[in-house]
Design a protein around this motif. Structure first.
Motif, PDB file in Angstrom:
ATOM      1  N   ASN A 324     -13.290   1.679  19.387  1.00 35.16           N
ATOM      2  CA  ASN A 324     -13.741   2.226  20.661  1.00 35.16           C
ATOM      3  C   ASN A 324     -14.817   3.304  20.478  1.00 35.16           C
ATOM      4  OD1 ASN A 324     -12.331   0.499  22.344  1.00 35.16           O
ATOM      5  ND2 ASN A 324     -10.482   1.760  22.269  1.00 35.16           N
ATOM      6  N   THR A 325     -15.874   2.912  19.775  1.00 36.25           N
ATOM      7  CA  THR A 325     -16.996   3.824  19.545  1.00 36.25           C
ATOM      8  C   THR A 325     -17.722   4.165  20.840  1.00 36.25           C
ATOM      9  OG1 THR A 325     -18.312   1.877  18.995  1.00 36.25           O
ATOM     10  CG2 THR A 325     -17.392   3.122  17.146  1.00 36.25           C
ATOM     11  N   SER A 326     -17.509   3.352  21.875  1.00 37.56           N
ATOM     12  CA  SER A 326     -18.144   3.602  23.178  1.00 37.56           C
ATOM     13  C   SER A 326     -17.436   4.714  23.946  1.00 37.56           C
ATOM     14  CB  SER A 326     -18.071   2.338  24.035  1.00 37.56           C
ATOM     15  OG  SER A 326     -16.710   2.071  24.384  1.00 37.56           O
ATOM     16  N   ASN A 357     -22.799   5.895  18.626  1.00 37.27           N
ATOM     17  CA  ASN A 357     -22.065   6.174  17.386  1.00 37.27           C
ATOM     18  C   ASN A 357     -22.306   5.015  16.443  1.00 37.27           C
ATOM     19  OD1 ASN A 357     -20.584   8.609  18.188  1.00 37.27           O
ATOM     20  ND2 ASN A 357     -19.635   7.236  19.670  1.00 37.27           N
ATOM     21  N   SER A 358     -23.503   4.977  15.860  1.00 43.23           N
ATOM     22  CA  SER A 358     -23.866   3.805  15.078  1.00 43.23           C
ATOM     23  C   SER A 358     -23.026   3.731  13.806  1.00 43.23           C
ATOM     24  CB  SER A 358     -25.351   3.862  14.725  1.00 43.23           C
ATOM     25  OG  SER A 358     -25.715   2.628  14.161  1.00 43.23           O
ATOM     26  N   THR A 359     -22.520   2.531  13.532  1.00 42.97           N
ATOM     27  CA  THR A 359     -21.685   2.330  12.348  1.00 42.97           C
ATOM     28  C   THR A 359     -22.370   1.434  11.326  1.00 42.97           C
ATOM     29  OG1 THR A 359     -20.653   0.418  13.392  1.00 42.97           O
ATOM     30  CG2 THR A 359     -19.533   2.541  13.659  1.00 42.97           C
ATOM     31  N   GLY A 360     -23.511   0.874  11.722  1.00 44.76           N
ATOM     32  CA  GLY A 360     -24.205  -0.055  10.830  1.00 44.76           C
ATOM     33  C   GLY A 360     -23.448  -1.355  10.632  1.00 44.76           C
ATOM     34  N   ALA A 361     -22.515  -1.633  11.537  1.00 39.14           N
ATOM     35  CA  ALA A 361     -21.674  -2.817  11.378  1.00 39.14           C
ATOM     36  C   ALA A 361     -22.462  -4.111  11.570  1.00 39.14           C
ATOM     37  CB  ALA A 361     -20.526  -2.757  12.372  1.00 39.14           C
ATOM     38  N   GLU A 362     -21.971  -5.164  10.920  1.00 37.25           N
ATOM     39  CA  GLU A 362     -22.574  -6.486  11.093  1.00 37.25           C
ATOM     40  C   GLU A 362     -21.617  -7.439  11.787  1.00 37.25           C
ATOM     41  OE1 GLU A 362     -24.132  -7.855   7.385  1.00 37.25           O
ATOM     42  OE2 GLU A 362     -25.621  -6.251   7.342  1.00 37.25           O
TER      43      GLU A 362
END
Lengths: 383, 342, 137
Positions: A324-326, A357-362
């Motif tokens: 829930n980074t949003s 909240n950027s995580t760099g996820a793919e």
């Protein structure tokens, strides 16, 4: 089945939007998504819109006609999708299936809810129609009440604490600080949660998602169209949907949302991924206990250990799996029909590298629940 | 001979003390307690009314009787607080105790004696053979306007009896009534609270009707006060029944076991019947019970009852245990539970 | 709520009349028309005794107040009130209010029995709906 991508995102601010009505919120979200995709209204071939109760919240049904008309989507086929708080997630899935099947090439999947036209008592009553009105609602089970009963049992069975649940709210409020559309952009502490008004023992005001107005929409396209129109298509790698008894008392296990387990299983299988592969997730935290149950039912942690996992910070940005980074439903707001789409928007933003909240996820997962677990929709997105 | 086959009672758990009512209206609690002979009264839960009270009492009576619901031919509930002005309480009770559709019912109303009036009709049905068993009783969530002296006593509760010719635990040896048109207490249509004539409810009303009915009964069956082991009179407060007993020649010992009013107040249609239920809870075979109700408007029904050898099977001391199982509530909560804030 | 719907629910709400599958003997409460286990449609009525155990519960404090005047239905309950999931002795579970008790006395695993109470008034002019609630025993 054809590959399907998300190529456009649009949403309204979430909150108490006194000056905005149901149609206006829908139109803003839909048209913003169309613009974000770099297309125009006339390119949209089909609309799937999720709303829990246009009828009871806003006295308007037949939204499948009204919304495309007011959005400038002329004479297109349009479907209103309803699965309580999972209406948005399900609209996304139906639009996905439509394009994957080859019927259309460009679809808008939207979600909307206008909740604040009613007083709090009425809103609680309308939300209670997502449970069984004949055997739950009439006997006093409200939505906070149903989740409170799950929380009570989780505490009893696994030793989960109120502080561990509060940690969910604290994290999600922190995450919402970077989300300009969020209803609450204000950090809170565990103490704030613990001292907030008791709603339904052990659920307190700050364990609960708020009453929210808002709309959200995404544009989906077939592989061919997506590659033509977008430099940053985000692919839907898996889509799962399952149902369970509408009533909590009819479930095999009150602490397992079987619908979540089954929907996730399908999505993981389709995406050829496992829970360990998921790098960021938007889960259905209508109440803090709901996020804990989701962590377990999605396979991120063992049954019963979600409280400790959260307390350790493993679901924070930088933790083992940011959740829930949003800001989640808790802090971003929960306009019930829009929630499933708003989750997809955050997932796509994470994969596009545009999230606050950027995580760099793919690889990202979204999890949308209807009622107390009667419906669950899980999507997996890949860059 | 027709008689009582089984009984069931129900007293809500909530109580309010005289002190808390007095505090709201500037009354002198000690004086009121002394004057009325009561210290507290029962109050319905927010989800209780005459129908729910009658259902609970009737379920207990039916369970105690070991009869099948099929054997019940009629249901007659007396009350002055039937939940509906039009739509019977009896159908709610009949359905909730599992009766099929082959029974008759109608609601009774005669102020505080509606329950005994229902029992007389039940006895007549049983005696005539029109039904094997009839359910009859009284229940009330008694109304009283805030500030009215009645508020200290108007209580909630009820008792239901199964009347029949077989399996009788107390024979109804005789019953008769004394009736006149005496407007001592009334409630007009669509009015929430009753009006009354104050002191006029005494001599020409309560005392006259109870003494006349009781004397008529004793003359008819040839008994004297000392022939009775127990006597139960309608109990609008703790004073009236004690005084009427004395006037008629009954002793404190005879009336004490049935004086539930002292502990729960006046349950209107349930009042004398809860007293009777309390007496049946402890009565022994062969003992004789006198029951005289009073209903404003006005009338008294008097009963001569003789306990049979079957009584022990039915005795659970239910009235006593319900009187003792209580929780006190505040005056505002009492106003809420009795719908006075609506 | 519509009067026919209230009427239709009377056996279930007043007397805990649920269903039994004549094929596999599975019991159901609340009422279901099809057996979840074997799919049988010819279900028969089954009366539950009204005794059970608390599986989980909550004390709800959401005020029942409607300042906007949008509702005519008046639930017959005060706030706070207790709601529980109850496992009936015969097996099925249901959701009901626990009344007439001190909230501190309610615990998971405690025994309860059915009582007959007002559930809701459908407006001051409308019908009164009765049904099951439970109390500790």
């Amino acid at each position: 089945m054809r590959k399907v991508a998300v190529i456009g995102l649009g949403q309204t601010r979430f909150g108490q939007l006194w000056e905005r009505g149901l149609t206006s919120l829908s139109v803003e979200a839909g048209v913003k998504a169309v613009r974000d995709a770099g297309i125009s209204q006339k390119d949209v071939e089909v609309l799937y819109g999720g709303t829990m109760s246009g009828g009871l919240f806003a006295n308007q049904e037949h939204l499948a006609s009204k919304i495309p008309d007011y959005s400038g989507f002329k004479n297109i086929p349009s479907v209103r999708v309803e699965a309580a708080c999972a209406s948005g997630g399900l609209a996304l899935r139906q639009a996905y299936l439509d394009i994957a099947s080859g019927e259309h090439d460009i679809a808008v999947a939207g979600g909307v809810e206008k909740m604040t036209d009613l007083g709090n008592y009425s809103v609680t009553k309308v939300l209670a129609t997502a449970a069984d009105t004949d055997s739950e609602g009439i006997f006093g089970a409200t939505f906070p009440g149903l989740y409170a009963m799950m929380a009570k049992l989780h505490m009893h069975k696994y030793g989960t604490t109120e502080e561990q649940m509060a940690a969910v709210a604290v994290k999600n409020h922190k995450n919402a600080m970077t989300n300009k559309y969020a209803q609450f952009r204000k950090e809170i502490t565990v103490r704030d949660v613990m001292e907030s008004t008791l709603i339904s023992d052990p659920i307190k005001l700050l364990d609960a998602s708020p009453i929210t107005d808002g709309g959200a929409a995404v544009v989906l396209a077939s592989e061919e169209k997506a590659r033509e129109l977008s430099d940053t298509p985000v692919w839907i790698a898996g889509s799962g949907h399952a149902t369970d008894s509408i009533s909590l008392h009819d479930r095999e296990d009150i602490l397992t949302l079987k619908a979540t387990v089954e929907a996730a299983k399908k999505a993981y299988e389709q995406a050829k991924l496992t829970p360990e592969d998921i790098q960021v997730a938007e889960v259905h935290d209508c109440f803090t206990i709901a996020e804990l149950l989701a962590l377990e039912d999605l396979g991120f942690v063992e049954k019963g250990s979600s409280g400790r996992f959260t307390e350790e910070g493993q679901t924070m940005v930088g933790g083992k799996i940011p959740v829930n980074t949003s800001g989640g439903l808790k802090a971003k707001g929960h306009p019930v029909g829009a929630t499933g789409i708003a989750q997809a928007i955050e997932a796509v933003k994470q994969l596009r590298g545009e999230a606050g909240n950027s995580t760099g996820a793919e690889i990202a997962l979204t999890h949308n629940v209807g009622g107390s677990g009667g419906t669950a929709v899980v999507h997996i997105f890949r860059r | 001979m027709a008689g009582i086959v089984a009984w069931g009672s129900y007293i809500p758990r909530y109580r309010i003390k005289v002190e808390d009512i007095a505090a709201a209206h500037g009354g002198d609690a000690e004086q009121i307690k002394l004057g009325l002979g009561i210290t507290e009264k029962s109050v319905p839960g927010i989800d209780e009314d005459t129908a729910t009270i009658a259902v609970e009492a009737a379920r207990r009576a039916l369970k105690s009787s070991k009869l099948s619901p099929k054997e019940i031919g009629a249901v007659y509930i007396g009350s002055e607080s039937h939940p509906y002005a039009v739509k019977p309480t009896g159908t709610i009770v009949g359905t909730a105790i599992g009766l099929s559709n082959d029974y008759t019912t109608a609601d009774f109303e005669f102020a505080c004696k509606a329950g005994t009036a229902a029992m007389q009709v039940a006895a007549a049905w049983a005696r005539s053979g029109m039904a094997d068993y009839v359910i009859a009783g009284g229940a009330d969530t008694a109304q009283a306007a805030p500030g009215d002296p009645l508020e200290y006593t108007a209580a909630a509760g009820g008792a239901v009896f199964i009347i029949g010719e077989e399996n009788v635990v107390a024979e109804i040896n005789q019953t008769l009534s004394f009736t006149s048109d005496t407007p001592d207490f009334w409630r007009r249509k669509e009015q929430k609270y009753p009006g009354h004539g104050g002191a006029f409810t005494g001599e020409p009303a309560y005392y006259r009707h109870i003494t006349e009915a009781t004397k008529m009964l004793m003359k008819d069956v040839g008994t004297k006060p000392e022939d009775y082991d127990y006597a139960v009179f309608h109990q609008p407060n703790g004073k009236f029944p004690a005084r009427v007993a004395k006037l008629l020649g009954f002793t404190e010992e005879q009336i004490a076991p049935g004086m539930v009013v002292r502990k729960i107040g006046n349950t209107y249609s349930g009042s004398s019947l809860l007293g009777l239920a309390a007496v049946l809870d402890i009565a022994k075979p062969g003992q004789r019970i006198l029951l005289t109700s009073y209903g404003s408007g006005a009338g008294s029904d008097s009963f001569d009852l003789i306990v049979t050898g079957r009584i022990a099977d039915r005795q659970t001391k239910s009235v006593e245990s319900q009187i003792n199982d209580k929780v006190y509530i505040s005056y505002p909560k009492y106003l809420k539970n009795t719908g006075k804030l609506a | 709520m519509a009067v026919p719907k209230i009427w239709r629910k009377i056996p279930e709400y007043y007397n805990l009349i649920g269903r039994q599958c004549p094929e596999c003997k599975e019991l159901y409460f609340p009422v279901r028309d099809v057996c979840k286990k074997c799919g049988c449609l010819e279900m028969t009525d089954y009366k539950f005794e009204g005794k059970g155990q608390i599986v989980t519960f909550t004390i709800t404090r959401t005020p029942i107040s409607d300042p906007e005047g949008e509702n005519t239905e008046i639930p017959a309950r005060d706030v706070p009130y207790a709601v529980a999931v109850i496992k009936l002795e015969e097996g099925p579970m249901l959701t009901a209010e626990i009344v007439d008790c001190n909230f501190e006395d309610i615990e998971i695993g405690k025994n309860v029995e059915v009582v007959f109470r007002k559930i809701m008034e459908h407006g001051a002019k409308g019908v009164i709906q009765y049904g099951y609630k439970f109390r500790l025993c």
